[in-house]
Motif scaffolding. Sequence first.
Motif, PDB file in Angstrom:
ATOM      1  N   UNK A   1       0.685  -1.150  -0.013  1.00  0.00           N
ATOM      2  CA  UNK A   1      -0.147  -0.138  -0.131  1.00  0.00           C
ATOM      3  C   UNK A   1       0.941   1.306   0.011  1.00  0.00           C
ATOM      4  N   UNK A   2       1.801   1.211   0.768  1.00  0.00           N
ATOM      5  CA  UNK A   2       3.229   2.528   0.977  1.00  0.00           C
ATOM      6  C   UNK A   2       3.733   2.537  -0.368  1.00  0.00           C
ATOM      7  N   UNK A   3       4.146   1.421  -1.030  1.00  0.00           N
ATOM      8  CA  UNK A   3       5.200   1.722  -2.052  1.00  0.00           C
ATOM      9  C   UNK A   3       4.697   0.982  -3.373  1.00  0.00           C
ATOM     10  N   UNK A   4       3.906   0.280  -3.318  1.00  0.00           N
ATOM     11  CA  UNK A   4       2.918   0.004  -4.491  1.00  0.00           C
ATOM     12  C   UNK A   4       3.712  -1.432  -4.984  1.00  0.00           C
ATOM     13  N   UNK A   5       4.430  -2.054  -4.173  1.00  0.00           N
ATOM     14  CA  UNK A   5       5.010  -3.443  -4.563  1.00  0.00           C
ATOM     15  C   UNK A   5       5.459  -4.149  -3.149  1.00  0.00           C
ATOM     16  N   UNK A   6       5.691  -5.286  -3.668  1.00  0.00           N
ATOM     17  CA  UNK A   6       5.938  -6.295  -2.461  1.00  0.00           C
ATOM     18  C   UNK A   6       7.473  -5.935  -2.011  1.00  0.00           C
ATOM     19  N   UNK A   7       7.947  -6.277  -0.671  1.00  0.00           N
ATOM     20  CA  UNK A   7       9.199  -5.881  -0.451  1.00  0.00           C
ATOM     21  C   UNK A   7      10.420  -6.585  -1.239  1.00  0.00           C
ATOM     22  N   UNK A   8      10.140  -7.957  -1.600  1.00  0.00           N
ATOM     23  CA  UNK A   8      10.985  -8.545  -2.246  1.00  0.00           C
ATOM     24  C   UNK A   8      11.395  -7.994  -3.874  1.00  0.00           C
ATOM     25  N   UNK A   9      10.110  -7.493  -4.475  1.00  0.00           N
ATOM     26  CA  UNK A   9      10.108  -6.911  -5.858  1.00  0.00           C
ATOM     27  C   UNK A   9      10.823  -5.599  -5.745  1.00  0.00           C
ATOM     28  N   UNK A  10      10.463  -4.790  -4.604  1.00  0.00           N
ATOM     29  CA  UNK A  10      11.133  -3.459  -4.424  1.00  0.00           C
ATOM     30  C   UNK A  10      12.447  -3.446  -4.547  1.00  0.00           C
ATOM     31  N   UNK A  11      13.189  -4.528  -4.046  1.00  0.00           N
ATOM     32  CA  UNK A  11      14.750  -4.275  -3.780  1.00  0.00           C
ATOM     33  C   UNK A  11      15.277  -5.071  -5.112  1.00  0.00           C
ATOM     34  N   UNK A  12      14.367  -5.903  -5.702  1.00  0.00           N
ATOM     35  CA  UNK A  12      15.102  -6.698  -6.894  1.00  0.00           C
ATOM     36  C   UNK A  12      15.120  -5.828  -7.841  1.00  0.00           C
ATOM     37  N   UNK A  13      14.126  -4.689  -8.122  1.00  0.00           N
ATOM     38  CA  UNK A  13      13.888  -3.817  -9.056  1.00  0.00           C
ATOM     39  C   UNK A  13      14.840  -2.856  -9.022  1.00  0.00           C
ATOM     40  N   UNK A  14      15.162  -2.423  -7.766  1.00  0.00           N
ATOM     41  CA  UNK A  14      15.941  -1.421  -7.492  1.00  0.00           C
ATOM     42  C   UNK A  14      17.436  -1.819  -7.579  1.00  0.00           C
ATOM     43  N   UNK A  15      17.840  -2.868  -7.274  1.00  0.00           N
ATOM     44  CA  UNK A  15      19.145  -3.472  -7.480  1.00  0.00           C
ATOM     45  C   UNK A  15      19.375  -3.674  -8.980  1.00  0.00           C
ATOM     46  N   UNK A  16      18.505  -3.929  -9.540  1.00  0.00           N
ATOM     47  CA  UNK A  16      18.686  -4.055 -11.161  1.00  0.00           C
ATOM     48  C   UNK A  16      19.090  -2.840 -11.826  1.00  0.00           C
ATOM     49  N   UNK A  17      18.425  -1.739 -11.194  1.00  0.00           N
ATOM     50  CA  UNK A  17      18.328  -0.690 -12.027  1.00  0.00           C
ATOM     51  C   UNK A  17      19.538   0.386 -11.420  1.00  0.00           C
ATOM     52  N   UNK A  18      19.977  -0.029 -10.226  1.00  0.00           N
ATOM     53  CA  UNK A  18      21.117   0.849  -9.778  1.00  0.00           C
ATOM     54  C   UNK A  18      22.591   0.367 -10.051  1.00  0.00           C
TER      55      UNK A  18
END
Length: 271
Positions: free
Chosen positions: A254-271
């Motif tokens: 609800x806060x960030x629009x995605x699950x915790x695992x997906x949040x970090x996976x997406x950001x680590x891939x884009x970082x």
Amino acid sequence: MISKMGQPSNKPSCSTAIDLSFPHGPAIAIRVDFAEYGAEGVLHQHPQGQLILALHGAVTCTAENGVWVVPPDCGLWVPGGVPHSNQVTSNARLTYLFVEPGAAMLPAKCCTLSVSPMLREMIHRVAELSETDARDAHGDRLVRVMLDELALMPRERLELPVSDHPKIALIATALLANPSDRRTLIQWAEHVAVSGRTLKRLMVQETGLSFGRWRRQLHLVIALRELAGGATVQQVAGELGYESTTAFIVMFRKALGTTPSRYFTDRLLSA
């Protein structure tokens, strides 16, 4: 388990070990591995503005009546002259970008900024420059373009507003130390010896959020810090007092629009 950051150490504090007194142009970037330093937590300030990027591990910063967390694709901007303390996990590897006053059109208040993959690579390239390279024409152009890009980065809202009002500060201190505490607004009002109506008004007046929204934001900030530090979703859900891992994931989504695992996976891939 919730990290106990800022513990005493015989290693030097990073904030006191970095020398910014030598001439280095409009900006300088420094990579810091906290295996070599004691945990931060020392309140300090410097005339340069500071952007904090997390390469690995977790970092939170306390400054200007707020607590900020630094996720993988963001940086925390602290303007020059603002007293602040950085708390890190022992596995943290960070890049600090120090910007001289007036060198770029950057925010006058602390905030979390998105950092594009291109900008992140530019900052890392600046960190690799020798003192001589940083002063030549190529190094100067690189730094100038990097600062122009930094000034264009959008803000993220990943801070926890806090207050120096004694009633609110007492609650904030208690919940930061024990975020699983599930006392209601009325129970907290009794604890700090005010009416429920008064505490409700104070929370909005001092933080801009209702008590329920403020506590959810506290949980979100702690969750981001702990997950970045290596804790599992199940561990974080338990430490924050959620009845189930699913309930925690629902809050996070609800806060960030995605699950915790997906949040970090997406950001680590884009970082």
